[in-house]
Design a protein around this motif. Structure first.
Motif, PDB file in Angstrom:
ATOM      1  N   HIS A   4       3.774  -0.859   4.808  1.00 20.10           N
ATOM      2  CA  HIS A   4       2.665   0.068   4.649  1.00 20.10           C
ATOM      3  C   HIS A   4       2.638   1.039   5.828  1.00 20.10           C
ATOM      4  O   HIS A   4       3.282   0.831   6.851  1.00 20.10           O
ATOM      5  N   ARG A  16      -1.905   3.181   3.889  1.00 21.91           N
ATOM      6  CA  ARG A  16      -1.211   3.503   2.644  1.00 21.91           C
ATOM      7  C   ARG A  16      -0.200   2.389   2.363  1.00 21.91           C
ATOM      8  O   ARG A  16       0.605   2.041   3.234  1.00 21.91           O
ATOM      9  N   GLY A  18       2.937   0.513   0.651  1.00 21.47           N
ATOM     10  CA  GLY A  18       4.227   0.700   0.018  1.00 21.47           C
ATOM     11  C   GLY A  18       4.559  -0.387  -0.974  1.00 21.47           C
ATOM     12  O   GLY A  18       5.441  -0.244  -1.809  1.00 21.47           O
ATOM     13  N   ASP A  54      -0.947   7.416  -5.283  1.00 17.90           N
ATOM     14  CA  ASP A  54       0.462   7.169  -4.995  1.00 17.90           C
ATOM     15  C   ASP A  54       0.792   7.711  -3.605  1.00 17.90           C
ATOM     16  O   ASP A  54       0.993   8.904  -3.443  1.00 17.90           O
ATOM     17  N   PRO A  55       0.807   6.861  -2.587  1.00 17.24           N
ATOM     18  CA  PRO A  55       0.617   5.403  -2.632  1.00 17.24           C
ATOM     19  C   PRO A  55      -0.865   5.024  -2.637  1.00 17.24           C
ATOM     20  O   PRO A  55      -1.706   5.843  -2.247  1.00 17.24           O
TER      21      PRO A  55
END
Length: 255
Positions: A4, A16, A18, A54-55
Motif C-alpha cells: 500500500h 491507498r 494495492g 482505484d486504488p
C-alpha cells in the motif's frame, strides 16, 4: 510500506491499497470507526473512505508520536500495555460479535507453519538445525490443532503485531494499521505482538515488561504459551543468517 501507499499530510494520512484480497480497506475503515466510537484518540479518527476507487483509499487523522524503538520498560511499558489492552477490550461484546473475524486464524497459521517446517533447510548451522528439529516435533503434535481450534477470550484484534504500529509521544502510546483487523482471541493477539520479529530486534528483553503488566487467566496463559511458540516458529522459518540464529535462541527458550 508493503503493498500500500502512504501519503502523510499535515493533519491527515491518506492510505491507498494495492492489495484487497483480505478486504483491507473495509477492515481498516471499520476499525477506525469502532475505535473512534469507543476509545477516541487511541487510533486515528476516520475522515473518509473510497473503497471502490482505484486504488481503494482511506483517509484518517494524523497522530503525533513516532514508532516505539529501543528497550521497552518503565512508563513506556505501562503505556504500551495500556494501549494493547484498550484496543482489545474497547468494543462491547454484543458489537464485537458482529465484527468479522480477523484475517488469519491460529489454525490456518499452524497448518502453514507445519508445511514450511517439513521443507525447511537449516543452512548448515548445527544450533539452528537442532532447534528446528525440536520445533518440527513440537508443531506436529495433534493436540495443538485441537487447542487452537477452541475459542479463546474474544477481543478485537489488530491483526498485525509490528512494533512500528505503536506510536509513542513520550507520554502515551497510540495504535495504527488495521488492515487485517477483526474479531480474534486474546492469547493469539498478544502472542502476535510479543513475538513479532520487530520486537526482538529492538531489545533483548522484548516485551517482557509489557507482559508482566497484563493480567491473564490460567486458560489464557496456557494458550498464550502455545501461540507464542507458533509465532516464534513462524518467524524462525522466515528468517536467514544472523537473524535466524537469534530467532532460534528465542524458539529454544520458548520450547
Amino acid at each position: 510500506m508493503g503493498d500500500h501507499e502512504i501519503e502523510l499530510r499535515q493533519d491527515v494520512v491518506i492510505k491507498r491499497y494495492g492489495s484487497t484480497g483480505h478486504d483491507q480497506p473495509e477492515r481498516e475503515w471499520r476499525a477506525l470507526e469502532l475505535l473512534h466510537a469507543y476509545v477516541p484518540g487511541l487510533a486515528p479518527a476516520p475522515v473518509s473512505a473510497e473503497p471502490d476507487a482505484d486504488p481503494p483509499t482511506v483517509v484518517m487523522s494524523r497522530l503525533a508520536g513516532a514508532a516505539v524503538r529501543g528497550p521497552i520498560g518503565g512508563h513506556m511499558a505501562d503505556a504500551l500495555a495500556g494501549a494493547v489492552t484498550r484496543v482489545q477490550h474497547a468494543i462491547p461484546r454484543p458489537v464485537l460479535e458482529r465484527v468479522p473475524a480477523r484475517a488469519g486464524h491460529p489454525v490456518e497459521l499452524l497448518r502453514q507453519v507445519r508445511t514450511w517446517s517439513a521443507t525447511v533447510h537449516p543452512d548448515g548451522d548445527p544450533a539452528v538445525a537442532d532447534v528446528l528439529g525440536q520445533a518440527a516435533s513440537w508443531v506436529e503434535q495433534p493436540r495443538l490443532e485441537e487447542l487452537l481450534a477452541r475459542p479463546g477470550t474474544p477481543v478485537f484484534g489488530t491483526g498485525d503485531g509490528n512494533l512500528a504500529n505503536y506510536l509513542w509521544d513520550g507520554t502515551d502510546v497510540r495504535v495504527i494499521d488495521f488492515e487485517y483487523s477483526g474479531r480474534s482471541d486474546r492469547a493469539f493477539e498478544l502472542a502476535e505482538v510479543i513475538e513479532h520479529i520487530s520486537v526482538w530486534r529492538d531489545g533483548p528483553a522484548g516485551m517482557t515488561a509489557v507482559l508482566e503488566r497484563l493480567d491473564l487467566t490460567a486458560e489464557e496463559a496456557g494458550r498464550l504459551t502455545e501461540c507464542r511458540r507458533l509465532l516464534a516458529l513462524y518467524w524462525l522459518l522466515r528468517t536467514r543468517g544472523d537473524t535466524r540464529a537469534d530467532q532460534a535462541k528465542r524458539m529454544s527458550a520458548l520450547l
